[in-house]
Design a protein around this motif. Structure first.
Motif, short mmCIF file in Angstrom:
data_model
loop_
_atom_site.label_atom_id
_atom_site.label_comp_id
_atom_site.label_asym_id
_atom_site.label_seq_id
_atom_site.Cartn_x
_atom_site.Cartn_y
_atom_site.Cartn_z
N GLU A 27 48.24 14.71 -13.81
CA GLU A 27 48.97 15.43 -14.61
C GLU A 27 50.31 14.67 -14.95
O GLU A 27 51.05 15.28 -15.70
CB GLU A 27 49.16 16.81 -14.15
CG GLU A 27 47.93 17.77 -14.20
CD GLU A 27 47.26 18.19 -15.57
OE1 GLU A 27 48.31 18.10 -16.29
OE2 GLU A 27 46.03 18.40 -15.66
N SER A 108 42.78 27.65 -8.68
CA SER A 108 42.51 26.76 -9.52
C SER A 108 43.50 25.59 -9.61
O SER A 108 45.00 25.83 -9.67
CB SER A 108 41.92 26.89 -10.90
OG SER A 108 43.05 27.60 -11.56
N LYS A 110 44.64 24.10 -12.61
CA LYS A 110 45.11 24.54 -13.70
C LYS A 110 46.18 25.66 -13.42
O LYS A 110 47.30 25.53 -14.04
CB LYS A 110 44.20 25.12 -14.77
CG LYS A 110 43.06 23.99 -15.52
CD LYS A 110 42.25 24.71 -16.50
CE LYS A 110 41.57 23.41 -16.90
NZ LYS A 110 40.46 24.11 -18.21
N GLU A 111 45.84 26.59 -12.42
CA GLU A 111 46.77 27.55 -12.26
C GLU A 111 48.12 27.05 -11.56
O GLU A 111 49.05 27.29 -12.03
CB GLU A 111 46.01 28.62 -11.40
CG GLU A 111 47.17 29.70 -11.07
CD GLU A 111 46.67 30.74 -9.67
OE1 GLU A 111 47.26 31.63 -9.35
OE2 GLU A 111 45.56 30.47 -9.30
#
Length: 226
Positions: A27, A108, A110-111
């Motif tokens: 990321e 997750s 993403k969280e």
């Protein structure tokens, strides 16, 4: 963001450390890991923009580490707790010891990314003016441990950054080599005043035309000239 956020993951589960390191690196974050609070406390924590901290670990717990950082080290690095315990009391404990957010396992990736970006964005918005030191196009963000020239981030070592920040905070005031040694180098490292001179020379080169603002004076030390 015009800097690369540096994040420390502290968790005693090897698999989870590796998963977080891989995915968060993907990321665009710079990730370091520690397998315990004790290991994390040996690292240069002031260099990180955020800490992902497991609560339940063998030895010192995440709560204890956070409390230590806030009270003993006086560090205001954002902390996000990672834990399998999600009761109201657990949440209150986490916030009371200085946590900024709380993520309950299992979670997750993403969280985690969303929570991290929210905390970092909030930090940028709420930074106190005193954390940003400026001299024309040269900017030093003390809270984020980053320096820029015309918005381009400089590749400074930790020592170079700390010296630059110290000099800019004390503009117009000469700081002796010994005082720089005492404040920048730890007591258990054997260094001489020559180390200061070497780091200053490298720093001057890295800040380019602004290097001339760092003045040296025999018997007095160094000064960042206004």
């Amino acid at each position: 963001m015009d800097y690369t956020p540096k994040i420390l993951v502290v968790d005693d589960e090897k698999d989870l450390r590796e998963i977080l390191q891989f995915n968060l690196s993907s990321e665009g974050f710079e990730i370091d890991v520690a397998a315990s609070a004790e290991e994390a406390l040996t690292m240069p924590l002031e260099n990180y923009h955020l800490i992902l901290l497991d609560v339940m670990m063998g030895g010192m717990s995440g709560y204890q580490m956070a409390d230590f950082l806030r009270k003993e080290k006086d560090l205001d690095i954002p902390i996000i707790f990672l834990t399998a315990k999600g009761s109201e009391n657990d949440l209150l404990t986490g916030f009371n010891v200085g946590g900024d957010d709380y993520i309950v396992k299992p979670f997750s990736i993403k969280e985690v990314v969303v929570r991290i970006k929210a905390i970092l964005k909030r930090g940028i918005v709420t930074n106190k003016p005193s954390t940003l030191l400026e001299h024309h196009g040269l900017k030093v963000d003390v809270s984020r441990k980053s320096a820029f020239i015309d918005e381009e981030e400089l590749k400074l070592t930790r020592k170079e950054f700390e010296i630059l920040a110290m000099l800019m905070k004390n503009r117009g005031k000469f700081i002796s080599r010994q005082e720089i040694l005492d404040r920048i180098w730890s007591d258990d490292v054997i260094v001489t005043e020559r180390n200061v001179d070497v780091n200053i020379a490298r720093l001057r080169k890295k800040i380019k035309t602004y290097g001339t603002a760092i003045k040296g004076r025999s018997g007095y030390g160094y000064c960042f000239d206004n």
